[in-house]
Write a protein that holds these residues in place. Structure first.
Motif, PDB file in Angstrom:
ATOM      1  N   VAL A  84      53.492  51.118  44.479  1.00 11.60           N
ATOM      2  CA  VAL A  84      52.678  52.405  44.666  1.00 11.60           C
ATOM      3  C   VAL A  84      53.575  53.356  44.332  1.00 11.60           C
ATOM      4  O   VAL A  84      53.324  54.522  43.574  1.00 11.60           O
ATOM      5  CB  VAL A  84      51.900  52.704  45.951  1.00 11.60           C
ATOM      6  N   VAL A  85      54.906  53.544  44.787  1.00 12.57           N
ATOM      7  CA  VAL A  85      55.918  54.284  44.737  1.00 12.57           C
ATOM      8  C   VAL A  85      56.230  54.591  43.475  1.00 12.57           C
ATOM      9  O   VAL A  85      56.496  55.417  42.856  1.00 12.57           O
ATOM     10  CB  VAL A  85      57.144  54.218  45.787  1.00 12.57           C
ATOM     11  N   GLU A  86      56.396  53.204  42.589  1.00  7.95           N
ATOM     12  CA  GLU A  86      56.917  53.518  41.415  1.00  7.95           C
ATOM     13  C   GLU A  86      55.807  53.963  40.347  1.00  7.95           C
ATOM     14  O   GLU A  86      56.237  54.819  39.518  1.00  7.95           O
ATOM     15  CB  GLU A  86      57.085  51.825  40.987  1.00  7.95           C
ATOM     16  N   ALA A  87      54.423  53.818  40.602  1.00  8.94           N
ATOM     17  CA  ALA A  87      53.532  54.401  39.798  1.00  8.94           C
ATOM     18  C   ALA A  87      53.586  55.869  40.082  1.00  8.94           C
ATOM     19  O   ALA A  87      53.204  56.686  39.148  1.00  8.94           O
ATOM     20  CB  ALA A  87      51.986  53.768  40.157  1.00  8.94           C
ATOM     21  N   LEU A  88      53.720  56.357  41.317  1.00  7.31           N
ATOM     22  CA  LEU A  88      53.804  57.614  41.702  1.00  7.31           C
ATOM     23  C   LEU A  88      54.909  58.327  40.878  1.00  7.31           C
ATOM     24  O   LEU A  88      54.782  59.525  40.514  1.00  7.31           O
ATOM     25  CB  LEU A  88      54.089  57.822  43.235  1.00  7.31           C
ATOM     26  N   VAL A  89      56.056  57.700  41.097  1.00  9.42           N
ATOM     27  CA  VAL A  89      57.386  58.405  40.232  1.00  9.42           C
ATOM     28  C   VAL A  89      56.880  58.679  38.610  1.00  9.42           C
ATOM     29  O   VAL A  89      57.404  59.564  38.125  1.00  9.42           O
ATOM     30  CB  VAL A  89      58.613  57.381  40.546  1.00  9.42           C
ATOM     31  N   THR A  90      56.181  57.505  38.022  1.00  8.99           N
ATOM     32  CA  THR A  90      55.798  57.689  36.759  1.00  8.99           C
ATOM     33  C   THR A  90      55.027  58.671  36.352  1.00  8.99           C
ATOM     34  O   THR A  90      55.061  59.429  35.466  1.00  8.99           O
ATOM     35  CB  THR A  90      55.263  56.214  36.152  1.00  8.99           C
ATOM     36  N   ALA A  91      53.976  58.872  37.387  1.00 13.37           N
ATOM     37  CA  ALA A  91      52.939  60.150  37.171  1.00 13.37           C
ATOM     38  C   ALA A  91      53.927  61.252  37.377  1.00 13.37           C
ATOM     39  O   ALA A  91      53.714  62.425  36.631  1.00 13.37           O
ATOM     40  CB  ALA A  91      51.825  59.869  38.490  1.00 13.37           C
ATOM     41  N   ALA A  92      54.517  61.451  38.533  1.00 11.50           N
ATOM     42  CA  ALA A  92      55.434  62.751  38.538  1.00 11.50           C
ATOM     43  C   ALA A  92      56.152  63.159  37.507  1.00 11.50           C
ATOM     44  O   ALA A  92      56.418  64.112  37.062  1.00 11.50           O
ATOM     45  CB  ALA A  92      56.284  62.475  39.946  1.00 11.50           C
ATOM     46  N   ASP A  93      57.186  62.015  36.874  1.00  7.48           N
ATOM     47  CA  ASP A  93      57.654  62.332  35.791  1.00  7.48           C
ATOM     48  C   ASP A  93      57.074  62.797  34.509  1.00  7.48           C
ATOM     49  O   ASP A  93      57.316  63.942  33.925  1.00  7.48           O
ATOM     50  CB  ASP A  93      58.476  60.986  35.258  1.00  7.48           C
ATOM     51  N   GLY A  94      55.811  62.290  34.347  1.00  7.11           N
ATOM     52  CA  GLY A  94      55.028  62.750  33.200  1.00  7.11           C
ATOM     53  C   GLY A  94      54.431  64.190  33.431  1.00  7.11           C
ATOM     54  O   GLY A  94      54.241  64.623  32.325  1.00  7.11           O
ATOM     55  N   LEU A  95      54.219  64.586  34.742  1.00  2.38           N
ATOM     56  CA  LEU A  95      53.799  65.893  35.029  1.00  2.38           C
ATOM     57  C   LEU A  95      55.019  66.866  35.100  1.00  2.38           C
ATOM     58  O   LEU A  95      54.723  68.043  35.357  1.00  2.38           O
ATOM     59  CB  LEU A  95      52.861  65.898  36.436  1.00  2.38           C
ATOM     60  N   LEU A 115      49.166  71.881  43.329  1.00  2.00           N
ATOM     61  CA  LEU A 115      49.054  71.097  41.950  1.00  2.00           C
ATOM     62  C   LEU A 115      47.672  70.487  41.803  1.00  2.00           C
ATOM     63  O   LEU A 115      47.106  70.033  42.760  1.00  2.00           O
ATOM     64  CB  LEU A 115      50.079  70.299  41.948  1.00  2.00           C
ATOM     65  N   ASP A 116      46.992  70.878  40.632  1.00  2.00           N
ATOM     66  CA  ASP A 116      45.668  70.019  40.221  1.00  2.00           C
ATOM     67  C   ASP A 116      45.941  68.937  39.432  1.00  2.00           C
ATOM     68  O   ASP A 116      46.517  69.153  38.287  1.00  2.00           O
ATOM     69  CB  ASP A 116      44.596  71.123  39.765  1.00  2.00           C
ATOM     70  N   LEU A 117      45.763  67.893  40.046  1.00  2.00           N
ATOM     71  CA  LEU A 117      45.941  66.589  39.212  1.00  2.00           C
ATOM     72  C   LEU A 117      44.948  66.292  38.173  1.00  2.00           C
ATOM     73  O   LEU A 117      43.651  66.504  38.195  1.00  2.00           O
ATOM     74  CB  LEU A 117      46.092  65.472  40.206  1.00  2.00           C
ATOM     75  N   PRO A 118      45.662  65.942  37.043  1.00  2.00           N
ATOM     76  CA  PRO A 118      44.455  65.487  35.669  1.00  2.00           C
ATOM     77  C   PRO A 118      43.739  64.248  36.197  1.00  2.00           C
ATOM     78  O   PRO A 118      44.402  63.299  37.133  1.00  2.00           O
ATOM     79  CB  PRO A 118      45.368  65.207  34.738  1.00  2.00           C
ATOM     80  N   ASP A 119      42.448  64.162  35.927  1.00  2.00           N
ATOM     81  CA  ASP A 119      41.867  63.109  36.392  1.00  2.00           C
ATOM     82  C   ASP A 119      42.367  61.589  36.038  1.00  2.00           C
ATOM     83  O   ASP A 119      42.119  60.665  36.940  1.00  2.00           O
ATOM     84  CB  ASP A 119      40.406  63.235  35.768  1.00  2.00           C
ATOM     85  N   ALA A 120      42.976  61.512  34.844  1.00  2.00           N
ATOM     86  CA  ALA A 120      43.562  60.403  34.495  1.00  2.00           C
ATOM     87  C   ALA A 120      44.763  60.111  35.371  1.00  2.00           C
ATOM     88  O   ALA A 120      44.581  58.872  35.739  1.00  2.00           O
ATOM     89  CB  ALA A 120      44.139  60.359  33.185  1.00  2.00           C
ATOM     90  N   ILE A 121      45.329  60.835  35.940  1.00  2.00           N
ATOM     91  CA  ILE A 121      46.536  60.750  36.968  1.00  2.00           C
ATOM     92  C   ILE A 121      45.903  60.117  38.289  1.00  2.00           C
ATOM     93  O   ILE A 121      46.192  59.076  38.886  1.00  2.00           O
ATOM     94  CB  ILE A 121      47.320  61.765  37.222  1.00  2.00           C
ATOM     95  N   VAL A 122      44.676  60.830  38.668  1.00  2.00           N
ATOM     96  CA  VAL A 122      44.208  60.524  40.138  1.00  2.00           C
ATOM     97  C   VAL A 122      43.422  58.878  39.673  1.00  2.00           C
ATOM     98  O   VAL A 122      43.726  58.135  40.748  1.00  2.00           O
ATOM     99  CB  VAL A 122      42.962  61.498  40.229  1.00  2.00           C
ATOM    100  N   ALA A 123      42.960  58.832  38.710  1.00  2.00           N
ATOM    101  CA  ALA A 123      42.355  57.535  38.656  1.00  2.00           C
ATOM    102  C   ALA A 123      43.463  56.353  38.699  1.00  2.00           C
ATOM    103  O   ALA A 123      43.086  55.353  39.136  1.00  2.00           O
ATOM    104  CB  ALA A 123      41.811  57.459  37.024  1.00  2.00           C
ATOM    105  N   ALA A 124      44.738  56.680  37.952  1.00  2.00           N
ATOM    106  CA  ALA A 124      45.567  55.576  37.834  1.00  2.00           C
ATOM    107  C   ALA A 124      46.330  55.278  39.325  1.00  2.00           C
ATOM    108  O   ALA A 124      46.416  54.155  39.605  1.00  2.00           O
ATOM    109  CB  ALA A 124      46.758  55.904  37.114  1.00  2.00           C
TER     110      ALA A 124
END
Length: 319
Positions: free
Chosen positions: A245-256, A295-304
């Protein structure tokens, strides 16, 4: 900082709450004063404590700061009771005697005649829920508490307590652990709160600090996981499942181009029924990071993030 209503009550709380778990032990008076001042200056109102934090030390320290550092009217003061100290450690006791005695002691330590929100910290299998709810009702009717609620209780207990309090009073809030690493409350507590109009306060929205990603490679020497009295608190989230979960979170954060902390907080605050998320910074620097997390998260990030952190759900919630 934004404010949200606490369920269907008229009480409004800041979307971020300031937790005081470490006050009087890991967080000294100077840092606590800075934390409280900076939090209120940023528009924060919800200050969360408990009689059990540091065996009363957190409430005492907070009580010393209310007045000299911030005005009492500028904060929504929340405390909890129901864990009684004995020679052998903490004991869950949600009897009328223990709760009301604990509340009076909390008020003395906090230096006030009332709290804005009073919560029963843990279910007590030895005490009928009717008795516990009776203490909540008396606290409101006697003026000691403006609103009442539960913490760490199951969905059926939440529903039963709300029913017992009606029609004269309302169950204002449930405070539960809720993060990308702990979504169990989605099975029954969140639906119960939504059906009953009860506000949800999320404690440990950063997964006991693990969702800051500071434990990806090692355990920092100054972290809670390296602390003798808090290591066991963090340990459940240092395994392989949490790491994914942390790795997925880091990937999302890097993208944003944001921090993992900001994304983790934004995810919790986007969940249905959540009125606020209680963070527990030990230092002013940690609080400063949390205060920038709007921060408002994009729907795609929330879904992932939903997919990678999804809790196991079976019968009867899912058929």
């Amino acid at each position: 900082m934004l404010e949200r209503p606490l369920g269907t009550t008229g009480l409004r709380v800041s979307t971020l709450g300031l937790g005081t778990l470490t006050w009087g032990r890991d967080t000294d008076g100077d840092d606590a004063a800075t934390l409280l001042r900076d939090f209120v200056d940023a528009g924060g109102t919800l200050v969360d404590t408990a009689a059990s934090y540091g065996q009363g030390a957190a409430e005492e320290l907070l009580g010393e700061l209310i007045g000299p550092v911030v005005d009492r009217d500028d904060i929504v003061l929340c405390t909890k009771a129901g864990i009684r100290r004995t020679a052998d450690g903490g004991v869950v006791d949600a009897s009328r005697r223990a709760l009301l005695t604990g509340l009076d002691q909390s008020l003395r330590r906090l230096g006030t005649d009332h709290v804005d929100l009073w919560l029963v910290q843990s279910p007590d299998p030895q005490t009928p829920l009717e008795e516990t709810v009776g203490a909540l009702r008396f606290a409101v009717e006697s003026g000691r508490a403006r609103y009442v609620g539960l913490s760490n209780h199951a969905g059926w207990q939440t529903a039963r307590a709300a029913t017992l309090l009606e029609p004269e009073h309302a169950l204002a809030a449930v405070e539960v652990e809720y993060s990308l690493l702990e979504r169990g409350v989605e099975r029954e507590v969140v639906p119960a709160a939504a059906a009953l109009g009860v506000g949800l306060l999320a404690w440990s929205p950063l997964g006991r600090g693990v969702l800051t990603a500071k434990y990806r490679r090692t355990v920092p020497a100054d972290s809670r996981a390296a602390s003798a009295h808090l290591a066991g608190f963090v340990a459940p989230y240092l395994g392989a499942d949490a790491a994914a979960v942390v790795e997925a979170l880091v990937t999302a954060a890097d993208g944003l181009e944001r921090s993992p902390l900001e994304v983790a907080l934004a995810w919790v605050l986007s969940r249905p029924q959540v009125s606020g998320a209680v963070v527990g910074p030990r230092t002013p620097a940690q609080l400063a990071t949390a205060l920038t997390a709007a921060l408002d998260l994009p729907d795609a990030i929330v879904a992932a993030l939903d997919e990678v952190s999804a809790p196991e759900i079976g019968y009867p919630e899912r058929r």
